[in-house]
Design an enzyme around this catalytic site. Sequence first.
Site, PDB file in Angstrom:
ATOM      1  N   LYS A 188     -17.937  -6.585  51.602  1.00 34.43           N
ATOM      2  CA  LYS A 188     -16.675  -6.118  52.635  1.00 34.43           C
ATOM      3  C   LYS A 188     -16.755  -4.472  52.781  1.00 34.43           C
ATOM      4  O   LYS A 188     -16.370  -3.779  52.020  1.00 34.43           O
ATOM      5  CB  LYS A 188     -15.387  -6.575  52.023  1.00 34.43           C
ATOM      6  CG  LYS A 188     -14.310  -6.153  53.055  1.00 34.43           C
ATOM      7  CD  LYS A 188     -13.002  -5.923  52.605  1.00 34.43           C
ATOM      8  CE  LYS A 188     -12.366  -4.337  52.625  1.00 34.43           C
ATOM      9  NZ  LYS A 188     -12.677  -3.696  53.746  1.00 34.43           N
ATOM     10  N   GLU A 264     -16.589   2.275  41.060  1.00 36.97           N
ATOM     11  CA  GLU A 264     -17.147   3.540  41.339  1.00 36.97           C
ATOM     12  C   GLU A 264     -16.009   4.410  42.143  1.00 36.97           C
ATOM     13  O   GLU A 264     -15.926   3.850  43.300  1.00 36.97           O
ATOM     14  CB  GLU A 264     -18.303   3.527  42.200  1.00 36.97           C
ATOM     15  CG  GLU A 264     -19.305   3.056  41.048  1.00 36.97           C
ATOM     16  CD  GLU A 264     -20.510   2.127  41.939  1.00 36.97           C
ATOM     17  OE1 GLU A 264     -20.729   2.223  43.271  1.00 36.97           O
ATOM     18  OE2 GLU A 264     -20.996   1.517  41.040  1.00 36.97           O
ATOM     19  N   CYS A 300     -18.333  11.426  47.109  1.00 36.45           N
ATOM     20  CA  CYS A 300     -17.499  11.267  45.834  1.00 36.45           C
ATOM     21  C   CYS A 300     -17.998  12.241  44.878  1.00 36.45           C
ATOM     22  O   CYS A 300     -17.081  12.914  43.835  1.00 36.45           O
ATOM     23  CB  CYS A 300     -17.965   9.903  45.172  1.00 36.45           C
ATOM     24  SG  CYS A 300     -19.523   9.483  45.132  1.00 36.45           S
ATOM     25  N   GLU A 403      -8.496  14.703  44.885  1.00 44.25           N
ATOM     26  CA  GLU A 403      -9.696  14.485  45.818  1.00 44.25           C
ATOM     27  C   GLU A 403      -9.339  14.508  47.305  1.00 44.25           C
ATOM     28  O   GLU A 403      -8.434  13.692  47.750  1.00 44.25           O
ATOM     29  CB  GLU A 403     -10.395  13.105  45.429  1.00 44.25           C
ATOM     30  CG  GLU A 403     -11.650  13.089  46.017  1.00 44.25           C
ATOM     31  CD  GLU A 403     -12.236  11.692  45.952  1.00 44.25           C
ATOM     32  OE1 GLU A 403     -11.485  10.594  45.986  1.00 44.25           O
ATOM     33  OE2 GLU A 403     -13.662  11.487  45.567  1.00 44.25           O
TER      34      GLU A 403
HETATM   35  P1  NAD Z   1     -10.416   3.108  49.797  1.00 46.92           P
HETATM   36  O1  NAD Z   1     -10.064   3.005  48.455  1.00 46.92           O
HETATM   37  O2  NAD Z   1      -9.221   3.656  50.803  1.00 46.92           O
HETATM   38  O3  NAD Z   1     -11.164   1.938  50.395  1.00 46.92           O
HETATM   39  C1  NAD Z   1     -12.240   1.451  49.883  1.00 46.92           C
HETATM   40  C2  NAD Z   1     -12.542   0.040  50.292  1.00 46.92           C
HETATM   41  O4  NAD Z   1     -11.432  -0.817  49.567  1.00 46.92           O
HETATM   42  C3  NAD Z   1     -12.637  -0.167  51.755  1.00 46.92           C
HETATM   43  O5  NAD Z   1     -13.308  -1.133  51.927  1.00 46.92           O
HETATM   44  C4  NAD Z   1     -10.994  -0.695  51.679  1.00 46.92           C
HETATM   45  O6  NAD Z   1     -10.735  -1.631  52.919  1.00 46.92           O
HETATM   46  C5  NAD Z   1     -10.765  -1.495  50.453  1.00 46.92           C
HETATM   47  N1  NAD Z   1      -9.447  -1.784  50.048  1.00 46.92           N
HETATM   48  C6  NAD Z   1      -8.432  -1.006  50.266  1.00 46.92           C
HETATM   49  N2  NAD Z   1      -7.206  -1.440  49.622  1.00 46.92           N
HETATM   50  C7  NAD Z   1      -7.692  -2.427  48.940  1.00 46.92           C
HETATM   51  C8  NAD Z   1      -7.146  -3.641  48.060  1.00 46.92           C
HETATM   52  N3  NAD Z   1      -5.576  -3.228  47.913  1.00 46.92           N
HETATM   53  N4  NAD Z   1      -7.738  -4.398  47.632  1.00 46.92           N
HETATM   54  C9  NAD Z   1      -9.058  -4.335  47.845  1.00 46.92           C
HETATM   55  N5  NAD Z   1      -9.843  -3.698  48.522  1.00 46.92           N
HETATM   56  C10 NAD Z   1      -9.109  -2.490  49.148  1.00 46.92           C
HETATM   57  O7  NAD Z   1     -11.492   4.443  49.849  1.00 46.92           O
HETATM   58  P2  NAD Z   1     -12.506   5.152  51.210  1.00 46.92           P
HETATM   59  O8  NAD Z   1     -11.553   6.146  51.606  1.00 46.92           O
HETATM   60  O9  NAD Z   1     -12.862   4.164  51.945  1.00 46.92           O
HETATM   61  O10 NAD Z   1     -13.730   5.871  50.242  1.00 46.92           O
HETATM   62  C11 NAD Z   1     -13.430   6.904  49.894  1.00 46.92           C
HETATM   63  C12 NAD Z   1     -13.327   7.035  48.397  1.00 46.92           C
HETATM   64  O11 NAD Z   1     -14.406   6.386  47.728  1.00 46.92           O
HETATM   65  C13 NAD Z   1     -13.421   8.487  47.822  1.00 46.92           C
HETATM   66  O12 NAD Z   1     -12.299   8.171  46.617  1.00 46.92           O
HETATM   67  C14 NAD Z   1     -14.546   8.557  47.075  1.00 46.92           C
HETATM   68  O13 NAD Z   1     -14.766   9.438  45.851  1.00 46.92           O
HETATM   69  C15 NAD Z   1     -14.874   6.989  46.598  1.00 46.92           C
HETATM   70  N6  NAD Z   1     -16.340   6.786  46.572  1.00 46.92           N
HETATM   71  C16 NAD Z   1     -16.810   6.868  45.075  1.00 46.92           C
HETATM   72  C17 NAD Z   1     -18.324   6.642  45.052  1.00 46.92           C
HETATM   73  C18 NAD Z   1     -18.924   6.588  43.517  1.00 46.92           C
HETATM   74  O14 NAD Z   1     -19.972   6.506  43.378  1.00 46.92           O
HETATM   75  N7  NAD Z   1     -17.958   6.923  42.556  1.00 46.92           N
HETATM   76  C19 NAD Z   1     -19.143   6.549  46.041  1.00 46.92           C
HETATM   77  C20 NAD Z   1     -18.604   6.843  47.247  1.00 46.92           C
HETATM   78  C21 NAD Z   1     -17.164   6.685  47.521  1.00 46.92           C
END
Ligand code: NAD
Length: 502
Positions: A188, A264, A300, A403
């Site tokens: 997804k 992650e 990230c 962040e």
């Molecule tokens: P987000 O948490 O808003 O969304 C991430 C994903 O989770 C999306 O596909 C979203 O639709 C889904 N999601 C949202 N609510 C959900 C729920 N209740 N249940 C299941 N899925 C749900 O994050 P974002 O803004 O899309 O991405 C940025 C974040 O990702 C930052 O915090 C960044 O640090 C992190 N990130 C971490 C890594 C790593 O390797 N640690 C890599 C890339 C990004």
Amino acid sequence: MSKSTTDWKKTADQLDIRVQNVIDGRVIECANRTGVEKRAARNGEPIYMAPEGTAEEADKAVDSALRSFNDKRWRGKSLSERQSIIAALAGLIEENAEQLALYDCLEVGKPISHALGEVPIAAGMLRDCAHLADKFYSSFIADGSYSAHIRRKPVGVVGAIIGWNYPLIMAAHKVAPALIMGNSVILKPSENTVLSAARLAELALDAGVPEGVLNVVQGSGAIVGTRLTEHSNVDLLSFTGSTATGKTVMIAAGQSNMKRLMLECGGKSPYLVFEDCRDYMDAIAADVVATAFQNQSANCMAGSRLLVQQGIADEFLEKVISETQSFVPNDPFDPDTAFGAIMNEGHLKRVLSYVEQGQTDGATLLCGGERVRVDTNSDTQGYYMSPAVLRGMSAESALAQEEIFGPILSVMTFRDDTEAIALANNTCFGLSAYAATSDFGRSQRLSEELRAGSVYLTATANPFSAYHELAREGHRQSGFGAEYGFPGLASYTVGTTVHQWT
Ligand code: NAD
């Protein structure tokens, strides 16, 4: 890489943009739309109507993955067959580099040259996993007529949920280890970046991955994401996204079938600069700025907190400001652009609000932090801001703790090693940490003391380039579960310990 000579505006105008699910081997246009227009980050022009995924679509994808897992159409293939199919997929990704890069450039706002550079990284992840998989071995003991070994098996049905900042790379980072170890997958993507994941799954079908083994379901986290995390037939949920969502995912996993988790999540990584690097300040300042602002800081691992020793702070900051000012926001379609657009209007406003609030809370703005206009030959405006450097925030302020995922570098100073380490570790995160020191003993102590899954140490600011066959994992609220290398492959397996007597 040689500079692209493609006319990106023309190529983008000719793109056939479709918002698609890939379920059970069928590539289907998403029927339901939210009514919200997704706009290109570079110029604000609408590119498609955002998909409204349904729980039923998620269920269909899980059913399809489960069927494909149970009838062994993929995990039953020999490893060498899986390796050659995954290698073929890597080749197809490279053949479709321009299309995939354009998708990520349009949706995220990243410079096209960077998006093109990410394509071989995604393909490389598939090749690395295929290359490592036949060297992946397990423990074995033998004692007279007794022997025992651990048989590693695919976990089963893997739900993979990813964020928006590196759409193609993150999709490849989930799909490559999951598939090579024999799992069936439902991916997804973020609702903000829907294009490259579906194209990847389409290419996987062309490469020979059987129908139903790699499914893509579009939609919101609230509906499709929640359904996947709560689904009792999902055996492992591999999640990349924010820490807040990661916590919600943990609850859903625990309340449903106690599915395995890899998380992650977010980061607020420190970059420590010690006085003993005085002779290399120019190179280190350039490195600090690149680490902070790469991918418009939607990264990230961004080094978003600069911690600099007091004796060089003023001189070093002058260099940091000058470097930052060379990151001029520009149209991502220009092949010379190093710093592009922010992903959407909402995110831009959120990032800018930190600049304002930070100053209200007592920080000083040293440069940037303003919305800027960039001419893209369009009637509408894209989402651009100049990267900001702020100084003098308290260690507990939002600028120091949260962040932001946007181009803001928060600067604090320290007196000695003890204070440097205390400041560096003073967040809830533990993803990465960077330090510049020419003292070997100190760098060894830092690698022990810094609470981070990856620590990058340098004396002279050599460009950091990570070796991805070594595993990495987050610490603290940056998540858990190894990625890359043998531990990364093991994350997508379960072990059965087999005891045998002859
Ligand atoms: P987000 O948490 O808003 O969304 C991430 C994903 O989770 C999306 O596909 C979203 O639709 C889904 N999601 C949202 N609510 C959900 C729920 N209740 N249940 C299941 N899925 C749900 O994050 P974002 O803004 O899309 O991405 C940025 C974040 O990702 C930052 O915090 C960044 O640090 C992190 N990130 C971490 C890594 C790593 O390797 N640690 C890599 C890339 C990004």
